[in-house]
Design an enzyme around this catalytic site. Sequence first.
Site, short mmCIF file in Angstrom:
data_model
loop_
_atom_site.label_atom_id
_atom_site.label_comp_id
_atom_site.label_asym_id
_atom_site.label_seq_id
_atom_site.Cartn_x
_atom_site.Cartn_y
_atom_site.Cartn_z
N GLU A 516 1.02 -1.09 0.07
CA GLU A 516 0.08 0.05 -0.07
C GLU A 516 0.77 1.24 0.05
OE1 GLU A 516 -3.18 0.09 -0.37
OE2 GLU A 516 -3.84 -2.20 0.15
N ARG A 520 0.10 3.76 -3.10
CA ARG A 520 -0.60 5.03 -2.70
C ARG A 520 0.27 6.12 -2.67
NH1 ARG A 520 -5.90 3.38 0.85
NH2 ARG A 520 -6.20 1.22 0.23
N ASP A 651 -4.37 -10.01 -8.37
CA ASP A 651 -4.81 -9.06 -9.33
C ASP A 651 -3.71 -8.14 -10.12
OD1 ASP A 651 -4.49 -7.70 -6.92
OD2 ASP A 651 -6.76 -7.05 -7.17
N GLU A 796 -12.75 -0.55 -9.55
CA GLU A 796 -12.27 -1.42 -10.40
C GLU A 796 -13.47 -1.56 -11.92
OE1 GLU A 796 -10.20 -2.46 -7.21
OE2 GLU A 796 -12.23 -2.35 -7.46
#
Length: 945
Positions: A516, A520, A651, A796
């Site tokens: 993260e 981010r 993913d 998404e």
Amino acid sequence: LVPHILSLRRSLLSFCLLLSRTRMRQHSDFSDAFGPLSSKRRRGTNFAAVRRRLPWLFIALLLVYGLSFLWGDAEHASGGSDPAMEALGIKMVQQARGKVSEPGCDRGAAGAQAASGSALAGDFKSLRPKSDKVELRAAGAALDGASLSLAAWVLPPAPADGKVLSIQTIASTKASGCAVDADHRGVAVFLNEWQTNSGQLYLSWGSAASGCEEIATAVNSVKPGRWTHVAATLSASRARLYVDGELFADSERDGSGKLLGVDNFHHGGDQSAGVSDRLFRGGETALRVGAHADGTHPLHGLVAQLAVWPTELDASQVAALSCGAPPDGAVAGTPSRLPPPSLNLSFTHTGGRSLPEGSLSGVDELETVPIAQVVPKEDVAISARYVPPKADVAAAAAAAAPAKAGWPLPWLPPRTLRRGTEAEVNASDALARVRLEAVRGAFKRAWGAYRKHAWGMDEIKPISNKSHDWLHLGATMIDCLDNLWIFGLKAEFDEAKEWVATKLSFSRAVGISMFETVIRIIGGLLSAFELSREAVFLRKAEELAGLMMYSFKANPETGVPCTTISLDGSRRCTFPTWTQRNAILAEFGTIQLEFKYLAHHTGRKEFWEVAERQIRNVRGRTQPAGLYPNFMSPKTLRWTTTKVSMGALADSFYEYLLKQWLMSSRTDSRVAQMYTESVAAITAHLVREGGLARCANCTYIGRWNFRTKRYEDKMDHLVCFVPGMLALGAHSGIHGVRGGAAARATMALAEQLMETCYRMYSDQPTGLAPEIAELREGTSRVAADSGARHNLLRPETVESLFVLWWVTGDEKYRDWGWHIFVAFERLCRLQDGGYSGLKDVTDRHGGGHNGKMESFFLAETLKYLWLLFGDGTEVPLDEYVFNTEAHPLRIHEDYRFGSRFGSLPLAEDLANDSPERPLFDQSVRARVADRAELLARTFPAAAET
């Protein structure tokens, strides 16, 4: 009696229009975006009785309205304003015509002459503002002065099928909107009141009191579909507007009225600074033709012979221009000449053929040569040349060839894209501009709530208006830096930049997620640097990455980074117990874009090496069934699970294979091979067709265990990035020549999956998707999994909608995105400005709020919605790659295969390569010494594309 009848006429018409608007709003799909909403209906009102009487009421009102015209013409002749437009909320400036001494002339012929031959009108609808924008910067004192005049010939667009065109910008040096800041200290000349087809000419400028002081002509002063000469003059004491040589609006005339709650013209104040301060601010601001300076409100018509003077033209000079006098020519009937313009802009036709006057039919493409600077007092031309369509021989040959061998989806034949007609595209764009502003408003509300209640913290709790810190890195602020820039919120961007420069510290970040933090925080800082070129963002990203480098050394034999790290100097580094201390594919496989970008911009090769090593680790392992399992041992690099998926845990690894290839300017053969082999395996093992008995023939991606062959008919919302990934890959040529059979088959799969992802929303009572969908036997719906009915405001699906729309131009993807946005507004928007996820999307009221507004809702969900309703050029996908947190990074030539750090193997890797343990395909190994030959032989299809 006349005044009383006219008063009655106004009242009745206003009441009639009010009823009309009420009924229209019942059917309007975008009215919900502009006010507090409720899903509850009133009771006790007999709407059926009202509807039965409405036709008779309308007939009676229209009869009274028609009879009132017997007396009403006198009012219009005296210069009164139109009550119909006032009833719609359009405040107007009284038409103030002034008679001028002018020679008789045929303005239709003058306009046609201005727009033909060598002065071909520019079609701004065909220009891409990022690459082809007509944007000019003043050199030196080219346009300095105490006054300003601007004149041009325009062919306003005609609204199609009642569509609203809204503002149509002729030229501007200021951003749209009314903020009092540097970006709004300019001038703008445009047509139409916002969200109308009012046919008014506007002059807007910024002052110390407002960013949108304005005067405007009367309604319908500028008629669509014919060439019209328009002119605007502005000085320290007066503003005027002319249409076809006649004075239509004057700030010194009585009855100018007010617009947007601001006086049309302010005297005194900073007016003494002169127009140069408001217009070009010392050469820093560009004059943009065909759009506001922030790229909003593009012109869909034509413009010709645009000229700017640093002085105020008088009425006779403007009249002469409207009769065909050249901008620096003589004034007919007088011995005087027009003053020389500082800017005389024409659009020169340089080849091919002349376009029919006022017509766009048959135009396939207009290429423009942008001019970087305006030479003072010299003519400047923007060249626009006609490019005839070319026969794509390679694409035609590929289309005739069979699909890629082994394509496993016989129910999905290759699809040829159908783009909408010009009228369909224009209508979609007009509606999208209204929707775009609604999304911008949603972001500003959410940002305002964060700024007010959680400034500098990671997130806001939108129900309690308290903060939540889990990274201790100001996640929402840094995640939204590029949004602030792209959305044109420059004052807010500067405020956030100041916080980053003075307040952002890493010492409190303890026990945080490596993954993260990369996507981010580092991604957000790098994107802000890419867009603004402010060095502070790159410095902070480099500092943060440097502190994280120890995590790659915890397992020196493999270089796999830890999952959880601390930046307080303790150098703690762990893997989660719930994975049995194994590394997660989506985490160590989703750092490459950020760290390689850092390597190129800082010159620190170690950033590139730690990211590249993860690809070598995975590439050196055997892929069961052609796929990559979710977990890997960080010590031995063995796969430690037999489960594979395209959702959580895996993913973004697949996403980054494609995007690393794109970032390398489509030259890195290793990741291209990994991606295309993965897509083939995904379609063979993970993609299913539901059939009539399950979700009505929907196509979906489930979960699979490659050892037990057990397949779960469940689809995570996270999987909905796949349609966009497949579409972007097919469009970019990774499957061969763009438009070939393999690419078209992949595109067909992307569209089928996109429909299923949208049905995850539309099949729920709330219109919002669950976290996990279950494709059950015996139901035609895409149902919510009983254990995951919540909605987290995830991005998404709207991400894929944006990519599918950008690739295909199909307006249905915009409509689907709008329906999702309206559902967010209806159920997730809170009174204090924040948004909250829902507990149960199968409850028509959402089952209550969960009290969380993750930073990705602002950074990703709202960004992709905003881009979906843009014109496709704000962040074009052929120039930028988005990281998995929606942070755009520009593709640079330096990232090409074999350049600087590049993507070629290191010497020690080649030494360890062997037929028994191949690390690289033999074509790379054999030709590694000759990079030019490697490129030419490995990528002929990419070169063709």
